[in-house]
Design a protein around this motif. Sequence first.
Motif, short mmCIF file in Angstrom:
data_model
loop_
_atom_site.label_atom_id
_atom_site.label_comp_id
_atom_site.label_asym_id
_atom_site.label_seq_id
_atom_site.Cartn_x
_atom_site.Cartn_y
_atom_site.Cartn_z
N ARG A 183 0.90 -1.16 0.00
CA ARG A 183 0.00 0.00 0.00
C ARG A 183 0.93 1.21 0.00
O ARG A 183 1.75 1.35 0.91
CB ARG A 183 -0.90 -0.01 1.24
CG ARG A 183 -1.77 -1.29 1.35
CD ARG A 183 -2.84 -1.12 2.40
NE ARG A 183 -3.43 -2.39 2.82
CZ ARG A 183 -4.45 -3.00 2.21
NH1 ARG A 183 -4.99 -2.47 1.13
NH2 ARG A 183 -4.95 -4.12 2.68
N THR B 40 -9.68 -8.67 -4.81
CA THR B 40 -9.79 -8.40 -3.37
C THR B 40 -10.77 -9.40 -2.78
O THR B 40 -11.77 -9.75 -3.43
CB THR B 40 -10.30 -6.96 -3.08
OG1 THR B 40 -10.72 -6.89 -1.71
CG2 THR B 40 -11.49 -6.56 -3.95
N ILE B 41 -10.50 -9.83 -1.56
CA ILE B 41 -11.43 -10.79 -0.95
C ILE B 41 -12.75 -10.10 -0.56
O ILE B 41 -13.73 -10.78 -0.28
CB ILE B 41 -10.82 -11.47 0.30
CG1 ILE B 41 -10.52 -10.46 1.41
CG2 ILE B 41 -9.58 -12.27 -0.08
CD1 ILE B 41 -10.21 -11.10 2.77
N ASP B 42 -12.76 -8.75 -0.56
CA ASP B 42 -13.91 -8.03 0.00
C ASP B 42 -15.18 -8.05 -0.88
O ASP B 42 -16.27 -7.78 -0.38
CB ASP B 42 -13.54 -6.57 0.27
CG ASP B 42 -12.39 -6.44 1.27
OD1 ASP B 42 -12.15 -7.40 2.01
OD2 ASP B 42 -11.74 -5.38 1.28
N MET C 129 -13.27 -10.78 7.83
CA MET C 129 -12.79 -9.58 7.12
C MET C 129 -13.82 -9.08 6.12
O MET C 129 -14.87 -9.68 5.92
CB MET C 129 -11.49 -9.91 6.40
CG MET C 129 -10.26 -9.77 7.26
SD MET C 129 -8.79 -9.96 6.23
CE MET C 129 -7.54 -9.44 7.39
N GLY C 130 -13.44 -8.00 5.44
CA GLY C 130 -14.30 -7.44 4.40
C GLY C 130 -14.28 -5.93 4.39
O GLY C 130 -14.97 -5.30 3.60
N ARG C 131 -13.51 -5.34 5.28
CA ARG C 131 -13.46 -3.87 5.43
C ARG C 131 -14.88 -3.32 5.57
O ARG C 131 -15.56 -3.70 6.51
CB ARG C 131 -12.73 -3.24 4.24
CG ARG C 131 -12.09 -1.89 4.56
CD ARG C 131 -11.48 -1.28 3.34
NE ARG C 131 -10.28 -1.97 2.91
CZ ARG C 131 -9.06 -1.73 3.39
NH1 ARG C 131 -8.88 -0.79 4.27
NH2 ARG C 131 -8.03 -2.41 2.95
N GLU D 95 -16.11 -7.36 10.08
CA GLU D 95 -15.21 -6.43 10.78
C GLU D 95 -15.68 -4.97 10.70
O GLU D 95 -15.37 -4.17 11.56
CB GLU D 95 -13.77 -6.55 10.26
CG GLU D 95 -13.60 -6.11 8.83
CD GLU D 95 -12.13 -6.08 8.39
OE1 GLU D 95 -11.23 -6.13 9.23
OE2 GLU D 95 -11.89 -6.00 7.16
N HIS E 42 -6.05 -12.63 9.15
CA HIS E 42 -5.41 -12.73 7.83
C HIS E 42 -5.38 -14.13 7.25
O HIS E 42 -5.02 -14.29 6.07
CB HIS E 42 -4.00 -12.14 7.89
CG HIS E 42 -4.02 -10.65 7.88
ND1 HIS E 42 -4.27 -9.91 9.01
CD2 HIS E 42 -3.85 -9.76 6.88
CE1 HIS E 42 -4.25 -8.63 8.71
NE2 HIS E 42 -4.00 -8.50 7.42
N ARG F 119 -6.98 -14.46 3.92
CA ARG F 119 -6.40 -13.96 2.66
C ARG F 119 -5.52 -14.98 1.97
O ARG F 119 -5.13 -14.79 0.81
CB ARG F 119 -5.58 -12.69 2.96
CG ARG F 119 -6.43 -11.47 3.26
CD ARG F 119 -6.14 -10.34 2.31
NE ARG F 119 -4.80 -9.84 2.44
CZ ARG F 119 -4.46 -8.77 3.14
NH1 ARG F 119 -5.38 -8.08 3.78
NH2 ARG F 119 -3.23 -8.39 3.20
O1 F6P Z 1 -9.07 -5.43 1.47
C1 F6P Z 1 -8.73 -6.70 1.91
C2 F6P Z 1 -8.57 -6.72 3.42
O2 F6P Z 1 -8.19 -8.02 3.82
C3 F6P Z 1 -9.79 -6.26 4.21
O3 F6P Z 1 -10.77 -7.24 4.32
C4 F6P Z 1 -9.16 -5.87 5.52
O4 F6P Z 1 -9.93 -4.89 6.18
C5 F6P Z 1 -7.83 -5.29 5.10
O5 F6P Z 1 -7.55 -5.82 3.80
C6 F6P Z 1 -6.67 -5.59 6.01
O6 F6P Z 1 -5.56 -4.91 5.52
P1 F6P Z 1 -4.06 -5.17 6.01
O7 F6P Z 1 -3.62 -6.49 5.48
O8 F6P Z 1 -3.29 -4.05 5.43
O9 F6P Z 1 -4.12 -5.18 7.50
#
Ligand code: F6P
Length: 327
Positions: free
Chosen positions: A75, A129-131, A173-175, A226, A256, A259
């Motif tokens: 990022r 993206t998994i979201d 997860m899922g933001r 989340e 994680h 993912r």
């Molecule tokens: O966008 C994918 C994701 O796994 C979200 O579900 C989660 O909120 C975020 O990334 C976590 O990000 P990081 O790996 O930077 O902590």
Amino acid sequence: MSEIKKIGVFTSGGDAPGMNACIRAVVRTAIFKNIEVVGIRQGYQGMLECNFWDMTARDVGNIIHIGGTILKTARCLEFKTAEGTKKAYENLKAHGIDALVAIGGDGTANGADRLSRTFDIPVMCIPGTIDNDLNGSDFTLGFDTATNTVIEAIDKIRDTAASHDRLFFIEVMGRDSGCIALHAGIAGGAEAVLLPERETAIDELIEKLSSQAKNKKTSSIVIVAEGDKNGGAYHVAARVKEKFDFYDSKVTILGHLQRGGSPSSFDRILASRLGFAAVKALLNGRTRQMVGLRGNAIVLTPLEEALNISHFKLEDDLLEMINVLSI
Ligand code: F6P
């Protein structure tokens, strides 16, 4: 638009299962069409640092089944500045890269859109993206695999929950998206699902759990996305416990592990189709599109539309169904 001779491909943002299968499809489709391909390691960060890899068809061998991304991901805040975007473009040009395939979520697509509008370089975006929170595709790469990972976890937790007559709160997860929570909740037979898209009052949840307990349920599973506004699974569990102590309750945050892992067949096929279509679309002169799946067709959606997630809606019938099937 000038003729494309060299395509850059990169992954950015959170990694997602299926990204490698997609890189493979992009690299081999381009090479098949006599176009050179450069892998850009670590996404936008790699553009700023000239972290380039001139790829061959063999470089993407034996990766279709592997999670994560061989191109790595990051990022990158610097790319978001005007100077950062300019530097990235100059580095791409210096390496002869004249078009891009970006694989990632909304941040990745926003960056590609800005780069393309500012410097007129053609881009195609692939939702990775998994979201599952992009408007240009019914499904994003990695969502299916992540949901299956969650289901596997729910199944295991169900064994112990049933054995001890316990109430489990499982955070997924899922933001800001409740897609994983909703789909895993259905497939895992959850008693309730808390989503960012719908407010769930704790009293309402307690009422539901009480009525299920009166109906002779001795264990229950609540999925908490989340992004749910109640503040996460620990907070929800504590508030439920204050007023309802019928169950011994436990919290599991899956984190994680959602993912990683080998992509499902659905994600491998989706990845291959999207990668293949993205290169063909670039060579057909298209730009600033999200390549996605609608129904069973591959479609292109202009990035400005794909990134307008206010259009994105969870299916109400699925929520209603969870309430009915969990009595
Ligand atoms: O966008 C994918 C994701 O796994 C979200 O579900 C989660 O909120 C975020 O990334 C976590 O990000 P990081 O790996 O930077 O902590």
